[in-house]
Design an enzyme around this catalytic site. Sequence first.
Site, short mmCIF file in Angstrom:
data_model
loop_
_atom_site.label_atom_id
_atom_site.label_comp_id
_atom_site.label_asym_id
_atom_site.label_seq_id
_atom_site.Cartn_x
_atom_site.Cartn_y
_atom_site.Cartn_z
N GLU A 45 -28.23 79.12 32.82
CA GLU A 45 -26.64 79.77 33.93
C GLU A 45 -27.47 78.96 35.28
OE1 GLU A 45 -24.19 83.43 35.53
OE2 GLU A 45 -25.74 84.10 34.39
N LYS A 114 -16.95 81.41 34.50
CA LYS A 114 -17.28 82.37 33.93
C LYS A 114 -16.10 83.68 34.27
CE LYS A 114 -21.51 85.21 34.81
NZ LYS A 114 -22.35 85.63 35.02
N CYS A 175 -24.20 84.39 30.03
CA CYS A 175 -24.52 85.95 31.12
C CYS A 175 -23.65 87.12 30.75
CB CYS A 175 -24.87 85.51 31.88
SG CYS A 175 -26.73 86.55 32.13
N SER A 360 -59.09 99.64 47.27
CA SER A 360 -59.22 100.54 47.67
C SER A 360 -60.07 101.53 46.94
CB SER A 360 -57.92 101.63 48.07
OG SER A 360 -57.63 101.35 46.73
#
Length: 715
Positions: A45, A114, A175, A360
């Site tokens: 896309e 789309k 999509c 850490s």
Amino acid sequence: MGHLTTIATCSLNQWALDFVGNRDRIIESIKQAKAAGASLRVGPELEVTGYGCLDHFLEGDTYLHSWEVLAQILEHDECQDILLDIGMPVTHRSCRYNCRIIILNKRVLLIRPKLWLANDGNYREMRYFTPWSRPRYVEQYYLPRMITKITGQGMVPFGDAVISTPDTCFGAETCEELFTPNSPHIFMGLDGVEIITNSSGSHHQLRKLDHRVELIREATKKNGGIYLYSNQQGCDGDRLYYDGCAMIVVNGKVVAQGSQFSLKDVEVVTATVDLEDVRSYRAGPSRGLQAVINSPSYQRIEASKSLSAEGAVVEPMVKPTKEIQVHYHTPEEEIALGPACWLWDYLRRSGSTGFFLPLSGGIDSCATAMIVHSMCRLVITDIEKGDELVLKDARRVCREPEGGNWIPSTPQELAGRIFHTCFMGTENSSTETRGRAKELAEAIGAYHVDLNMDICVKAVADLFTFVTNKRPKFQVHGGTRIENLALQNIQARLRMVLSYLFAQLLPWVRGTEGGLLVLGSANVDECLRGYLTKYDCSSADINPIGGISKTDLKRFIAYACDEFHLPVLHDFLTAVPTAELEPITKEYVQSDEVDMGMTYDELSVFGNLRKVEKCGPYSMFTKLLHEWTPKGLSPSEIATKTKKFFWYYAINRHKQTILTPSYHAENYSPDDNRFDLRPFLYPYFAWPFAKIDQTVKEIERKEEERKEAEKKKTV
């Protein structure tokens, strides 16, 4: 007689607005598809621009440059004699559309906009585009003059149509249309479309791939057909990692699958399929009746090229591609691979010379370090396989001269050049955490600095005392809660300042150029609860674990301990999570879960109910009654935990406005900047909290009545 055709789909590592690089990757995918004998190639896309342009889709330049790139593709010698399905944005009648451009031999056959736009979670497509909400409607589009000079066409069809070739018919889906209930592939299949392409910009999320794969398989399982799924791969400039996994499915069976996580810029997936298999699969009378009675017709745009070979000669050595087993990574592998690929894209494209991580000695910074180590392992593996692009990027990141012959041979050698860690201790730090940090850094090859910053902490506290004539004390020394919190925050915020100082100057100290990207290491649960100091060392350039739960991070460390042969990781798993910002005494050792008033496992549950199941305080309480009462918690205890979560969530929500951009991996991410659009100033939850308390009283009253009734029966 079979009609065999080879078709190609691909995953491309596109970069938003990188028109030159995007063009070259598109052309390379076409070359590879043709070399494999493919007659149809589909790409991701919005592959011309990159999916993540965001508000750049509102700029006219983005559309102009897209047409300029398409013009070069149309004219390119390698892009002829193959049907191409290419994604780019198009402006039509002053509206912006997310489109597929179908081209063949220097001609534009169709511009297909789309129909359904992704507009939730990470996606805001309706901010940029207009949905083509007219299924099966087609009108004419006037091509730009630069395209007309190449194609000789003045107008081309624009709308929801399909392409008819001499031997078959294919249609394009984009999509989100796959994920909608009323998907276009249903009607295309009923109207005789045999091949459906889907071009996607779908991001990675833990445990999400199976959902996508099932939808792709289902698209042709009932209706028959061939489905080509293409997806972007990589980080195109934002929080998301697009996880590729291009696929080809025939009648619900997966016959080809690409990688889900890869450092490759171009990956082409091909399969040889038999069009007759689709026709045989669709021979059932029920499907035929629906096709005749209920199926609306699509306009067919004629293409001169057949997808299958001409003639009746059957080549015995050319066979349809067989069904394969779909490969799924475990969540632990997903954490090892997805954020690692995202980090590599970010590093090689940002111009930085490496990473800096405050290490850490706790599990969160350990997990972040292990993701960097995993990235180094992936880079070395691809270099050993002969990937010249990865080697070129590695040399450039490490500031090796052009034309040099340096080749890193181990992940530790590469880490020694690009990964810098630092333990920033105070008098509140334990020797155990300091030792774990140093041992881990040595095991993975990081350049490690060990320092004490008490002098900096004391300087800030002394300044406050000089100005106010007051000296704050920790609670264990008789101070108030506010004093205690302020003294912790001094340490946390100074670590952020020191991180950026060392990130800027360590390359200079080591005799090289450039700066380092500072990595954050706050997990999604702590962000959700707000268990972090605003502008402390969680404030960084990027955060690879900011969308991952503590529970999943622990599983990842257990996996990495064996997979990466690092026994030191066992000590991180067994250590009690602690911020080490308060003095340690015989009676008191600071603990994260005690400080938060809830466990990390509980936080994951709260996060899912709040975001995924969209629960407010009262509905969350009622759901937890069913979940936690069988586990031994009373309604009163559940009510207390629910109210406590929402109280801390509300008062700390302002911290989400400055969260470090994080790799999106979990669907309950509290990221205020994109994913979780909620206010950051909340009132007290008086109404729902009162309703929870009332419900608890009612439950307890009924329980007392039940017990009294049982007593009377016994008597």
